[in-house]
Design a protein around this motif. Structure first.
Motif, PDB file in Angstrom:
ATOM      1  N   LEU A  22       0.821  -1.209   0.000  1.00  0.00           N
ATOM      2  CA  LEU A  22       0.000   0.000   0.000  1.00  0.00           C
ATOM      3  C   LEU A  22       0.852   1.256   0.000  1.00  0.00           C
ATOM      4  O   LEU A  22       0.457   2.287  -0.566  1.00  0.00           O
ATOM      5  N   ARG A  26       0.478   4.152  -2.893  1.00  0.00           N
ATOM      6  CA  ARG A  26       0.288   5.586  -2.630  1.00  0.00           C
ATOM      7  C   ARG A  26       1.344   6.418  -3.352  1.00  0.00           C
ATOM      8  O   ARG A  26       1.043   7.476  -3.911  1.00  0.00           O
ATOM      9  N   ASN A 146      -4.792   2.641  10.873  1.00  0.00           N
ATOM     10  CA  ASN A 146      -5.426   2.175   9.636  1.00  0.00           C
ATOM     11  C   ASN A 146      -6.598   1.238   9.903  1.00  0.00           C
ATOM     12  O   ASN A 146      -7.101   0.594   8.994  1.00  0.00           O
ATOM     13  N   LEU A 168      -7.236   6.287   8.795  1.00  0.00           N
ATOM     14  CA  LEU A 168      -6.970   6.239   7.360  1.00  0.00           C
ATOM     15  C   LEU A 168      -7.108   4.788   6.898  1.00  0.00           C
ATOM     16  O   LEU A 168      -6.218   3.971   7.108  1.00  0.00           O
ATOM     17  N   ASN A 169      -8.232   4.485   6.294  1.00  0.00           N
ATOM     18  CA  ASN A 169      -8.488   3.116   5.845  1.00  0.00           C
ATOM     19  C   ASN A 169      -7.569   2.722   4.691  1.00  0.00           C
ATOM     20  O   ASN A 169      -7.159   3.570   3.890  1.00  0.00           O
ATOM     21  N   ASN A 170      -7.258   1.456   4.613  1.00  0.00           N
ATOM     22  CA  ASN A 170      -6.521   0.933   3.463  1.00  0.00           C
ATOM     23  C   ASN A 170      -7.402   0.997   2.221  1.00  0.00           C
ATOM     24  O   ASN A 170      -8.630   1.108   2.316  1.00  0.00           O
ATOM     25  N   GLY A 171      -6.780   0.928   1.080  1.00  0.00           N
ATOM     26  CA  GLY A 171      -7.517   0.946  -0.177  1.00  0.00           C
ATOM     27  C   GLY A 171      -7.086  -0.196  -1.076  1.00  0.00           C
ATOM     28  O   GLY A 171      -5.981  -0.720  -0.962  1.00  0.00           O
ATOM     29  N   PHE A 359     -13.610   0.728   0.588  1.00  0.00           N
ATOM     30  CA  PHE A 359     -12.148   0.653   0.555  1.00  0.00           C
ATOM     31  C   PHE A 359     -11.580   0.919  -0.847  1.00  0.00           C
ATOM     32  O   PHE A 359     -10.668   0.234  -1.293  1.00  0.00           O
ATOM     33  N   SER A 363      -9.915   6.652  -2.762  1.00  0.00           N
ATOM     34  CA  SER A 363     -10.275   7.268  -1.482  1.00  0.00           C
ATOM     35  C   SER A 363      -9.100   7.241  -0.511  1.00  0.00           C
ATOM     36  O   SER A 363      -8.856   8.206   0.214  1.00  0.00           O
ATOM     37  N   MET A 364      -8.353   6.123  -0.499  1.00  0.00           N
ATOM     38  CA  MET A 364      -7.191   6.029   0.378  1.00  0.00           C
ATOM     39  C   MET A 364      -6.141   7.058  -0.010  1.00  0.00           C
ATOM     40  O   MET A 364      -5.608   7.777   0.851  1.00  0.00           O
ATOM     41  N   TYR A 368      -4.715  10.288   2.383  1.00  0.00           N
ATOM     42  CA  TYR A 368      -3.317  10.542   2.740  1.00  0.00           C
ATOM     43  C   TYR A 368      -2.856  11.892   2.188  1.00  0.00           C
ATOM     44  O   TYR A 368      -2.151  12.644   2.877  1.00  0.00           O
TER      45      TYR A 368
END
Length: 389
Positions: A22, A26, A146, A168-171, A359, A363-364, A368
């Motif tokens: 992840l 990002r 997360n 901050l959720n994972n995506g 997810f 959005s993730m 960030y």
């Protein structure tokens, strides 16, 4: 010419793993005109680093020895003074102490992320570790989590104030990880029976993931469903310090011919589509990216009820949750899907819909980016100019 702020990501290592995957996503997806990136590994980086596709992302390895290593602080201080980043983003307990180093090096924005707890302390009760986390709060502008479970723990146990905490959720890339009809089985699985039932998992092979439990549960599963026994297969994708131990474990249980452990693979989406059910046997988790990938692929999930897993897997709707360390419970849950394909398909479809709703990868990345934007704006106030000398 306006300088683009530099974010330094400080992690223990850059190798195959959920956190690392992840992080790379990002970096690859964040707008190029917003931030530059560099990755500093306390220990090392591997060929996994080739997954970074964005140009000009510098990689550094400090080769930290085990245990206390004061010299690593000095190495990092010198490197930070050279790079002059706007943001130092450290990950998990392994890197948290270096927030002090970042402050001494003059890095204006400092962030620590909680992406899961250690195998030796899955419930976060280690007093010395928690004292360290609490003591270091003033050195960070944000200490995010997360998963909702880690967020609650950071607030109630560590004492992170509301002004410094975020969720901050994972995506997940739902285009890359999606249900797909395979024209051919992935390399290494060509000789699996056409009607086989594949229990599979993906993750670093280490103590916290507890794949030993999964192998034992698979052996028990063969006893629970004797009519399906000959078509059962187990796949464990990943590498790590316990890889050889697990292979020997499978051999001792007489499973060597039906347990496939190919190591790290670059074709995980295709392999997931060859699974019948995804299994997670972890002792501790934040928001498990591997589970989200499996759900995006349309797989039902059997997972241990630890950390942030219940926030991702809805028991009885998108998967089945079992107690940690309970071999019999995991075997029984796997047997339910083996014996009831309609239940597996229903839970798999619901999991795909849930991931799409909650997810999304975009959005993730946006969350960030917004965090970096807010902190840079509030702390810098136009006084600091990150330069590339």
């Amino acid at each position: 010419m306006v300088d683009i702020p530099l974010i330094v990501h400080l992690t223990y290592a850059l190798d195959f793993g959920g956190l690392e995957s992840l992080l790379v996503e990002r970096i690859n997806r964040m707008p190029t005109n917003k931030y530059r990136h560099a990755v500093i590994c306390l220990t090392r980086y591997t060929d996994f680093s080739k997954k970074i596709k964005k140009p000009d992302v510098a990689l550094y390895a400090l080769h930290k020895p085990p245990g206390q290593a004061p010299g690593t602080h000095f190495k990092l201080w010198k490197l930070l003074r050279q790079l002059r980043p706007t943001v130092l983003h450290t990950y998990n307990l392994a890197a948290i102490e270096y927030g002090v180093t970042g402050l001494l090096a003059g890095v204006p924005v400092r962030i620590n992320g909680s992406h899961g707890r250690e195998a030796s302390d899955p419930d976060g009760r280690n007093r010395s570790h928690n004292r360290l986390r609490k003591w270091l709060i003033p050195f960070y502008d944000v200490c995010y989590s997360n998963s909702a479970d880690l967020l609650r723990w950071n607030k109630s146990v560590i004492g992170v104030p509301d002004g410094k905490i975020r969720l901050l959720n994972n995506g997940i890339d739902t285009d890359r990880f999606r249900p797909a009809r395979l024209l051919a089985r992935p390399e290494g699985m060509e000789h699996f029976p056409a009607d086989c039932f594949v229990v599979g998992t993906v993750g670093r092979i280490q103590e916290v993931k507890n794949q030993t439990l999964l192998i034992e549960a698979f052996a028990k599963l063969r006893e629970l469903v004797p009519l399906c026994r000959e078509r059962l297969r187990l796949v464990i994708v990943g590498t790590g310090p316990l890889h050889t131990f697990l292979m020997e474990k499978a051999d001792r249980l007489g499973l060597a011919e039906i347990v496939w452990m190919p190591g790290a693979r670059m074709d995980v989406p295709e392999i997931l589509n060859a699974f019948s059910v995804f299994a997670l046997s972890s002792l501790a988790e934040g928001t498990p990216g591997s589970v989200l990938e499996a759900m995006a692929t349309g797989l039902p999930v059997v997972a241990t009820r630890v950390g942030g897993v219940p926030d991702v897997v809805c028991d009885g709707a998108t998967g089945l949750l079992v107690p940690s360390h309970d071999v019999d419970a995991m075997a029984a849950a796997l047997a339910r899907y083996c014996l009831d394909p309609e239940l597996a398909a229903r839970h798999g479809a619901a999991g795909r819909a849930w991931v799409e709703q909650k997810f999304a990868m975009d959005s993730m990345v946006s969350a960030y980016t917004d965090m970096y934007d807010d902190l840079c704006k509030n702390k810098l106030q136009g006084a600091y100019k990150p330069c590339a000398e």
